[in-house]
Motif scaffolding. Structure first.
Motif, PDB file in Angstrom:
ATOM      1  N   THR A 110       0.853  -1.196   0.000  1.00 15.66           N
ATOM      2  CA  THR A 110       0.000   0.000   0.000  1.00 15.66           C
ATOM      3  C   THR A 110       0.886   1.242   0.000  1.00 15.66           C
ATOM      4  N   THR A 150       2.882   1.313   3.220  1.00 12.28           N
ATOM      5  CA  THR A 150       4.020   0.386   3.207  1.00 12.28           C
ATOM      6  C   THR A 150       5.150   0.949   2.350  1.00 12.28           C
ATOM      7  N   SER A 198       1.455  -9.542   1.494  1.00 12.05           N
ATOM      8  CA  SER A 198       1.063 -10.444   2.577  1.00 12.05           C
ATOM      9  C   SER A 198      -0.376 -10.912   2.387  1.00 12.05           C
ATOM     10  N   ASN A 199      -0.946 -10.593   1.250  1.00 12.70           N
ATOM     11  CA  ASN A 199      -2.333 -10.981   0.977  1.00 12.70           C
ATOM     12  C   ASN A 199      -2.533 -10.866  -0.538  1.00 12.70           C
ATOM     13  N   ASP A 259       3.706  -9.845   7.984  1.00 12.98           N
ATOM     14  CA  ASP A 259       2.349  -9.504   8.424  1.00 12.98           C
ATOM     15  C   ASP A 259       1.543 -10.787   8.306  1.00 12.98           C
ATOM     16  N   THR A 308       1.066  -8.274  12.892  1.00 11.41           N
ATOM     17  CA  THR A 308      -0.338  -8.417  13.296  1.00 11.41           C
ATOM     18  C   THR A 308      -0.597  -9.448  14.394  1.00 11.41           C
ATOM     19  N   LYS A 344       0.799   0.482  18.490  1.00 11.74           N
ATOM     20  CA  LYS A 344       0.289  -0.266  17.336  1.00 11.74           C
ATOM     21  C   LYS A 344      -1.166  -0.665  17.602  1.00 11.74           C
ATOM     22  N   ASP A 401      -4.017   1.231  15.468  1.00 11.64           N
ATOM     23  CA  ASP A 401      -4.172   0.539  14.184  1.00 11.64           C
ATOM     24  C   ASP A 401      -5.364  -0.415  14.244  1.00 11.64           C
ATOM     25  N   GLY A 453     -10.527 -10.049   9.727  1.00  8.43           N
ATOM     26  CA  GLY A 453      -9.598 -10.588  10.728  1.00  8.43           C
ATOM     27  C   GLY A 453      -8.368 -11.154  10.061  1.00  8.43           C
ATOM     28  N   PHE A 487      -7.194 -14.855   7.840  1.00 10.12           N
ATOM     29  CA  PHE A 487      -7.511 -15.371   6.513  1.00 10.12           C
ATOM     30  C   PHE A 487      -9.007 -15.648   6.350  1.00 10.12           C
ATOM     31  N   LEU A 528      -9.492 -10.064   3.791  1.00 14.18           N
ATOM     32  CA  LEU A 528      -9.637  -8.803   4.526  1.00 14.18           C
ATOM     33  C   LEU A 528     -10.338  -7.748   3.688  1.00 14.18           C
ATOM     34  N   ASN A 549     -11.139  -4.680   4.313  1.00 14.41           N
ATOM     35  CA  ASN A 549     -10.615  -3.297   4.341  1.00 14.41           C
ATOM     36  C   ASN A 549      -9.452  -3.117   3.368  1.00 14.41           C
ATOM     37  N   LEU A 550      -8.748  -4.204   3.074  1.00 14.90           N
ATOM     38  CA  LEU A 550      -7.619  -4.082   2.148  1.00 14.90           C
ATOM     39  C   LEU A 550      -7.976  -4.577   0.756  1.00 14.90           C
ATOM     40  N   GLU A 563      -8.602   0.790   0.902  1.00 16.01           N
ATOM     41  CA  GLU A 563      -7.138   0.952   0.836  1.00 16.01           C
ATOM     42  C   GLU A 563      -6.442   0.606   2.137  1.00 16.01           C
ATOM     43  N   GLY A 564      -7.126  -0.155   3.010  1.00 16.50           N
ATOM     44  CA  GLY A 564      -6.537  -0.458   4.304  1.00 16.50           C
ATOM     45  C   GLY A 564      -6.642   0.750   5.218  1.00 16.50           C
ATOM     46  N   HIS A 565      -5.886   0.717   6.294  1.00 17.68           N
ATOM     47  CA  HIS A 565      -5.978   1.815   7.262  1.00 17.68           C
ATOM     48  C   HIS A 565      -5.383   3.090   6.675  1.00 17.68           C
TER      49      HIS A 565
HETATM   50  N1  SAH Z   1      -1.553 -11.385   6.217  1.00 17.72           N
HETATM   51  C1  SAH Z   1      -2.874 -11.599   6.796  1.00 17.72           C
HETATM   52  C2  SAH Z   1      -2.902 -10.904   8.088  1.00 17.72           C
HETATM   53  C3  SAH Z   1      -3.756  -9.820   8.603  1.00 17.72           C
HETATM   54  S1  SAH Z   1      -3.453  -8.243   7.992  1.00 17.72           S
HETATM   55  C4  SAH Z   1      -3.891 -11.363   5.717  1.00 17.72           C
HETATM   56  O1  SAH Z   1      -3.688 -10.512   4.893  1.00 17.72           O
HETATM   57  O2  SAH Z   1      -4.888 -12.086   5.609  1.00 17.72           O
HETATM   58  C5  SAH Z   1      -3.741  -7.123   9.224  1.00 17.72           C
HETATM   59  C6  SAH Z   1      -2.673  -6.070   9.237  1.00 17.72           C
HETATM   60  O3  SAH Z   1      -2.763  -5.245   8.091  1.00 17.72           O
HETATM   61  C7  SAH Z   1      -2.832  -5.146  10.421  1.00 17.72           C
HETATM   62  O4  SAH Z   1      -2.062  -5.529  11.520  1.00 17.72           O
HETATM   63  C8  SAH Z   1      -2.474  -3.782   9.859  1.00 17.72           C
HETATM   64  O5  SAH Z   1      -1.376  -3.173  10.510  1.00 17.72           O
HETATM   65  C9  SAH Z   1      -2.143  -4.029   8.388  1.00 17.72           C
HETATM   66  N2  SAH Z   1      -2.645  -2.937   7.555  1.00 17.72           N
HETATM   67  C10 SAH Z   1      -3.859  -2.339   7.623  1.00 17.72           C
HETATM   68  N3  SAH Z   1      -3.920  -1.296   6.765  1.00 17.72           N
HETATM   69  C11 SAH Z   1      -2.725  -1.242   6.135  1.00 17.72           C
HETATM   70  C12 SAH Z   1      -2.181  -0.352   5.171  1.00 17.72           C
HETATM   71  N4  SAH Z   1      -2.857   0.680   4.713  1.00 17.72           N
HETATM   72  N5  SAH Z   1      -0.929  -0.627   4.736  1.00 17.72           N
HETATM   73  C13 SAH Z   1      -0.211  -1.675   5.205  1.00 17.72           C
HETATM   74  N6  SAH Z   1      -0.668  -2.517   6.144  1.00 17.72           N
HETATM   75  C14 SAH Z   1      -1.919  -2.298   6.619  1.00 17.72           C
END
Ligand code: SAH
Ligand code: NAD
Length: 418
Positions: A53, A56, A75-76, A125, A151, A180, A184, A294, A296, A338, A340-341, A345-347
């Motif tokens: 992201t 990152t 990581s995903n 992660d 995480t 954290k 987060d 959460g 996976f 996940l 949110n990602l 765009e995640g957090h």
């Molecule tokens: N790798 C697994 C684990 C959970 S990810 C999976 O993807 O299924 C959860 C982590 O994503 C959180 O601890 C958080 O710090 C991270 N995360 C959330 N938003 C993000 C962002 N914008 N950029 C990078 N990492 C982020």
């Protein structure tokens, strides 16, 4: 330079978005400036497996400024921002191996690609790098300095490896820092999960019933924000203390099989398996929307849903409809990954600033203390946590009190009674 990304021509768009995030990452920026001067990671080969992201990207740039030779994979499979990957490769010379929507084979091929550099330090992660290293490269494990883990679920797994005596190097549990998980997991996941659901579905929360599975740091954040948008919230928990906290915070608490009959939205944030299981899918209303924020996608028993369905179709990006044999339509968002990602765009950068300050300082801590750290899961010292919070407050322009000498004496005394 070796890399595997979707399209290099996306680099310019990626660079703009990376700078946008950088504006809200003052703590990481300060660390990057210190790193550029002091080079604490000079000569260190680092493999990172994080969501690719904009936030990152700023962490990768800070590590590189500190002298590290850093390689990045996802990581995903669904969280990669392809423009960010392109910008890191083209503008920063950082090798990235990540493509949004990559299949499982490609995902693991990319993990192996970043491990092929024989890292000194890993940044994980979800512990994918550490587990792949221990199962496929046991010889390298002995020579490594250590790793960091972002995480909750990753930290739980690493602690279990340490307990069983199989963890071959020290790992800094970034999630255990207060700067954290308090921010987060709670505010980040709270906002970005609802953002993901809204972007995927464009549905109204007001007046709906939202079932939140798990009342840990993430669950608390999601429940509060869903309630703030006018939803009725039902929490499911297995821990009596967390369940009681949810009751006193004003939510209904019920077993999943009861909540399943009422929910319009289901959000899992437990790190556990089959939390929305067969019984829940059997009881859900027509039109229920189910997602996971959460770990996976195993939090949802998707094979069961598939087994009771006669049809499935993609209705919108990230929305798949299953029509059950008894005629109910159940929507699964983002393949149960996940949300949110996947669809958002995640957090936002404001909270990732602190998470990634912990990551950068965690890498420095490992290198500085390489001779003394034990092969176990460690926390960053309390003083580092306090420093990160103090820097964040300063960046926000917030001033706080300092203890006077009189107050210090009072707090340390036992003689002064009522
Ligand atoms: N790798 C697994 C684990 C959970 S990810 C999976 O993807 O299924 C959860 C982590 O994503 C959180 O601890 C958080 O710090 C991270 N995360 C959330 N938003 C993000 C962002 N914008 N950029 C990078 N990492 C982020
Ligand atoms: P936590 O340990 O604080 O909370 C998890 C809660 O789930 C606990 O209270 C636990 O009792 C409960 N639980 C476990 N099994 C359950 C079940 N079967 N039914 C109901 N409740 C159950 O953890 P957390 O920090 O809130 O993280 C939760 C998950 O979210 C982890 O997998 C973590 O890795 C992940 N996470 C995701 C993001 C994201 O960006 N989406 C961010 C941070 C953490």
């Amino acid at each position: 330079m070796d890399f595997d990304i979707k399209d290099k021509s996306l680099a310019e768009a990626g660079a703009h978005r990376i700078s946008w995030a950088a504006r809200d990452m003052p703590v990481l920026r300060k660390i990057a400036e210190d790193f550029a001067r002091e080079k604490p990671l000079k000569g260190i080969r680092m493999s990172a497996c994080l969501h690719v992201t904009t936030e990152t990207a700023n962490l990768m740039k800070a590590l590189k400024a500190g002298g590290a030779d850093v390689y990045l994979c996802a990581s995903n499979p669904l969280s990669t921002q392809d423009d960010v990957a392109a910008s890191l490769v083209v503008n920063d010379g950082i090798p990235v191996f990540a493509i949004k929507g990559e299949d499982n084979d490609t995902y693991y091929r990319h993990i192996r690609a970043v491990l092929d550099i024989k890292p000194h330090v890993t940044m994980d992660d979800g512990a994918d790098l550490v587990s792949t290293l221990h199962s496929h490269y046991p010889e390298w494990v002995k020579e490594m300095i250590g790793g960091t883990e972002e995480t909750t679920t990753g930290v739980i797994r690493l602690k279990s490896m340490a307990q069983k005596g199989v963890l071959g190097f020290p790992v800094v549990a970034v999630n255990d820092s207060q700067t954290k998980h308090l921010f987060d997991n709670r505010y980040g996941t709270g906002q970005s999960t609802l953002d993901g659901i809204m972007r995927a579905t464009n549905r109204l929360f007001a007046g709906s019933t939202v079932v939140v599975a798990g009342y840990g740091w993430c669950g608390r954040g999601i429940a509060r924000r869903a309630q703030g948008m006018g939803a009725r919230v039902i929490v499911t928990e297995i821990d009596p203390i967390k369940a009681l906290e949810a009751v006193m915070d004003g939510y209904s608490v019920a077993p999943m099989k009861e909540a399943a009959k009422l929910g319009d939205f289901f959000i899992t944030v437990t790190g556990n398996i089959n939390v929305v299981g067969a019984e829940a899918f059997d009881a859900m209303k027509d039109g229920a929307i189910v997602c996971n924020s959460g770990h996976f996608n195993v939090e949802l028993n998707l094979p069961y849903l598939e087994s009771i369905s006669k049809e499935r179709s993609i209705l919108r990006d990230f929305v798949e409809e299953f029509v059950t044999r008894d005629g109910r339509r159940i929507m699964v968002l983002g393949e149960g990954r996940l949300i949110n990602l996947a669809s958002a765009e995640g957090h936002p950068a404001q909270v990732m600033d602190m998470s990634f300050a912990n990551q950068a300082l965690g890498a420095k801590y490992l290198v500085q203390n390489r001779k003394t750290l034990e092969k176990t899961v460690v926390r960053l010292p309390e003083a580092v946590d306090q420093d990160i919070a103090a820097l964040k407050l300063a960046a926000l322009g917030v001033k706080i009190e300092t203890l006077t000498e009189e107050q210090k004496d009072y707090l340390a005394s036992w003689e002064m009674g009522t």
